[in-house]
Structure formats: structure tokens, C-alpha cells
Design an enzyme around this catalytic site. Structure first.
Site, PDB file in Angstrom:
ATOM      1  N   SER A 141     -10.213 -44.069  46.828  1.00 10.10           N
ATOM      2  CA  SER A 141      -9.842 -44.807  45.613  1.00 10.10           C
ATOM      3  C   SER A 141      -9.123 -46.090  46.009  1.00 10.10           C
ATOM      4  O   SER A 141      -8.052 -46.050  46.630  1.00 10.10           O
ATOM      5  CB  SER A 141      -8.913 -43.958  44.748  1.00 10.10           C
ATOM      6  N   HIS A 191     -14.337 -45.422  44.872  1.00 14.16           N
ATOM      7  CA  HIS A 191     -13.823 -45.036  43.550  1.00 14.16           C
ATOM      8  C   HIS A 191     -12.942 -46.157  43.008  1.00 14.16           C
ATOM      9  O   HIS A 191     -11.989 -46.580  43.654  1.00 14.16           O
ATOM     10  CB  HIS A 191     -13.033 -43.732  43.691  1.00 14.16           C
ATOM     11  N   ASP A 245     -10.588 -47.369  39.862  1.00 14.70           N
ATOM     12  CA  ASP A 245      -9.805 -46.881  38.724  1.00 14.70           C
ATOM     13  C   ASP A 245      -9.476 -48.022  37.767  1.00 14.70           C
ATOM     14  O   ASP A 245      -8.652 -48.883  38.064  1.00 14.70           O
ATOM     15  CB  ASP A 245      -8.501 -46.252  39.224  1.00 14.70           C
ATOM     16  N   MET A 282      -7.795 -49.168  34.342  1.00 14.29           N
ATOM     17  CA  MET A 282      -6.760 -48.694  33.404  1.00 14.29           C
ATOM     18  C   MET A 282      -6.355 -49.828  32.464  1.00 14.29           C
ATOM     19  O   MET A 282      -6.285 -50.984  32.873  1.00 14.29           O
ATOM     20  CB  MET A 282      -5.518 -48.242  34.172  1.00 14.29           C
ATOM     21  N   HIS A 318     -14.234 -45.291  37.258  1.00 10.95           N
ATOM     22  CA  HIS A 318     -13.491 -44.304  36.452  1.00 10.95           C
ATOM     23  C   HIS A 318     -12.749 -45.069  35.358  1.00 10.95           C
ATOM     24  O   HIS A 318     -11.762 -45.758  35.635  1.00 10.95           O
ATOM     25  CB  HIS A 318     -12.528 -43.558  37.393  1.00 10.95           C
ATOM     26  N   MET A 339     -10.334 -45.380  32.584  1.00 12.70           N
ATOM     27  CA  MET A 339      -9.171 -44.792  31.893  1.00 12.70           C
ATOM     28  C   MET A 339      -8.750 -45.790  30.828  1.00 12.70           C
ATOM     29  O   MET A 339      -7.687 -46.424  30.913  1.00 12.70           O
ATOM     30  CB  MET A 339      -8.059 -44.513  32.907  1.00 12.70           C
ATOM     31  N   MET A 399      -9.767 -34.044  36.515  1.00  8.69           N
ATOM     32  CA  MET A 399      -8.501 -34.668  36.927  1.00  8.69           C
ATOM     33  C   MET A 399      -7.555 -33.574  37.405  1.00  8.69           C
ATOM     34  O   MET A 399      -7.331 -32.595  36.701  1.00  8.69           O
ATOM     35  CB  MET A 399      -7.831 -35.404  35.750  1.00  8.69           C
ATOM     36  N   ASP A 447     -10.122 -35.547  41.304  1.00 11.67           N
ATOM     37  CA  ASP A 447      -9.358 -36.788  41.445  1.00 11.67           C
ATOM     38  C   ASP A 447      -7.870 -36.543  41.219  1.00 11.67           C
ATOM     39  O   ASP A 447      -7.465 -36.171  40.122  1.00 11.67           O
ATOM     40  CB  ASP A 447      -9.897 -37.788  40.406  1.00 11.67           C
TER      41      ASP A 447
HETATM   42  C1  DX5 Z   1      -5.211 -41.580  39.087  1.00 15.79           C
HETATM   43  C2  DX5 Z   1      -6.500 -42.137  39.616  1.00 15.79           C
HETATM   44  C3  DX5 Z   1      -6.828 -41.691  40.978  1.00 15.79           C
HETATM   45  C4  DX5 Z   1      -5.858 -42.122  42.049  1.00 15.79           C
HETATM   46  C5  DX5 Z   1      -5.767 -40.985  43.013  1.00 15.79           C
HETATM   47  O1  DX5 Z   1      -5.075 -41.925  37.756  1.00 15.79           O
HETATM   48  O2  DX5 Z   1      -7.568 -41.764  38.762  1.00 15.79           O
HETATM   49  O3  DX5 Z   1      -8.151 -42.070  41.344  1.00 15.79           O
HETATM   50  O4  DX5 Z   1      -6.232 -43.281  42.744  1.00 15.79           O
HETATM   51  O5  DX5 Z   1      -4.785 -41.280  43.941  1.00 15.79           O
HETATM   52  P1  DX5 Z   1      -4.231 -40.194  44.967  1.00 15.79           P
HETATM   53  O6  DX5 Z   1      -5.386 -39.759  45.802  1.00 15.79           O
HETATM   54  O7  DX5 Z   1      -3.209 -40.959  45.732  1.00 15.79           O
HETATM   55  O8  DX5 Z   1      -3.651 -39.059  44.153  1.00 15.79           O
HETATM   56 ZN    ZN Z   2      -9.701 -42.084  39.464  1.00 18.17          ZN
END
Ligand code: DX5
Ligand code: ZN
Length: 218
Positions: A7, A32, A34, A36, A65, A67, A136, A174
Site C-alpha cells: 500500500s 494498492h 488508498d 480517502m 481502494h 474510501m 478490512m 487490508d
Molecule cells: C487503511 C488502508 C490500508 C493501509 C494499510 O485504511 O486501507 O491499505 O495502507 O496499512 P498497514 O499495512 O500499515 O496497516
Molecule cells: Zn486499503
């Protein structure tokens, strides 16, 4: 086949291109990303522009992903930016089936994400339309959080539902994934392992990815 998906949330964004080349050379399977919005989750990251930049640096699949609230508004933008997969949260979609269809019609592989307290049962009538389910294992929003222990039982429940329906849907996990728990997560039925801090905070990406893959059993 077990896939490792670093990620980029935990990458050094001042050197994102270098970081991407390094994890690709180190054997990563998916990137990956993320996204947000500060509304669905209490943090803001990046949008299609950064995904488009990532697309120019790597040949690996980009796993987006989302969010964000009402993610259907941005499917076309992320598809155009070069997303290979897009996953949306059950909790963020009023018309989940329609949003999944929108992703597929955009030429992207669709996935659906479950927050830690969302019933696995909510997947039942959408599962057959998905390429993967993302479970998750932390509350979304930040990297570096601790793995929520009952995620193992949730992964196993998703795996059972996939078998019952005779599907080949992948399970991605994740949050809080690392060498200490990837074996157990894999044994519960996961196929794709997102890892942010476990990879980017380690001194040797190749070694870390190899260790994770070996501990996941392949
Ligand atoms: C959290 C994200 C993850 C995050 C995971 O909201 O969706 O993808 O990057 O990070 P680690 O592996 O550090 O928990
Ligand atoms: Zn993620």
C-alpha cells in the site's frame, strides 16, 4: 497463488516514482492505492491524478481502494486514470449492485469492501458479480494500525460463502498485515495481502516481500 499488494499510503511521497520502481523490482504483485475523502474516513489522501501518475511508472496492476462517500461519482475518473481493480465499501453505496456494474462496464475488475463491523451476510447477493472481496482488518483511514483479531473468523466466513456459491472470487485483506500474522490470515482463506507499513518501513523491500509470500504459503 498468494499475492502481495504493497500500500503506497506508507511510501515516501517525495520519492513516489522511486518507491514504485523499488517495490516492483522487489516482487510486488499489485500496487494498492488508498483513496480517502475526509468524509467516509477521517483522513484525506489522493485522487485520480496520483493514480494516473502511478500508472506511468509501473506495469503492475493498480488496486484502487475507494474510501469515499458515494464512490459511483468517481468510477469513470479512476478507470481513465488506469485502475486495474476498483473496490467500493458496502457502507458507502446505496445501490451497490449498480456501482459494481458501473466498475465492470468501465473495463475494471470490481471488488467490494467490508468494514470490520459489517455483516459478511451483506455480500450474499452481490458476491457472484465480483472479482474479489476486500476484508478490512482495521478501521479504514490510517496505516500502521493493529490487526483486529476477529478478522480471521470473518475471512473464514467469506471463504465459506464463496465455496457455497461455487465461485472463484479472491479474498483480499487490508490492515495490520505482517510477518507475525500473514500465515494465519492465509490459512483462513485469504489470497491477496495488502501491506503498507510492514513493507515500506522495512529496510529491504525484496526480503520483506519474499518473507511475506513464504509465510503466506506461496
Ligand atoms: C487503511 C488502508 C490500508 C493501509 C494499510 O485504511 O486501507 O491499505 O495502507 O496499512 P498497514 O499495512 O500499515 O496497516
Ligand atoms: Zn486499503
Amino acid at each position: 497463488m498468494k499475492l502481495i499488494a504493497p500500500s503506497i499510503l506508507s511510501a515516501d511521497f517525495t520519492r513516489l516514482g522511486e518507491e514504485l520502481r523499488a517495490i516492483e523490482a522487489a516482487g510486488a504483485d499489485w500496487i494498492h492505492a488508498d483513496v480517502m475523502d475526509g468524509r467516509f474516513v477521517p483522513n484525506i489522501t489522493f485522487g485520480p491524478m496520483v493514480v494516473e501518475a502511478v500508472r506511468r511508472v509501473t506495469a503492475l496492476p493498480i488496486d484502487v481502494h475507494l474510501m469515499i462517500a458515494a464512490p459511483e461519482r468517481y468510477i469513470a475518473d479512476f478507470a481513465r486514470a488506469g485502475a486495474s481493480t476498483i473496490c467500493v465499501h458496502v457502507e458507502a453505496c446505496i445501490h451497490l449492485n449498480r456501482t459494481v456494474q458501473l466498475i465492470r462496464d468501465a473495463g475494471v475488475r470490481p471488488g467490494v469492501v467490508l468494514n470490520p463491523a459489517t455483516p459478511v451476510e451483506s455480500l450474499r447477493w452481490v458476491l457472484e458479480y465480483l472479482d474479489f472481496v476486500l476484508v478490512m482488518s482495521v478501521n479504514p483511514g490510517f496505516g500502521g494500525q493493529a490487526f483486529i483479531p476477529n478478522s480471521i473468523a470473518r475471512i473464514a466466513a467469506v471463504r465459506r460463502m464463496i465455496s457455497e456459491q461455487g465461485l472463484s472470487t479472491l479474498i483480499e485483506v487490508d490492515g495490520g498485515v505482517g510477518a507475525q500474522n500473514i500465515g494465519e490470515i492465509s490459512a483462513a482463506g485469504a489470497d491477496v495481502f495488502v501491506a503498507g507499513s510492514a513493507i515500506f518501513k522495512s529496510p529491504d523491500y525484496r526480503r520483506t516481500i519474499e518473507d511475506l509470500r513464504r509465510l503466506a504459503g506461496g
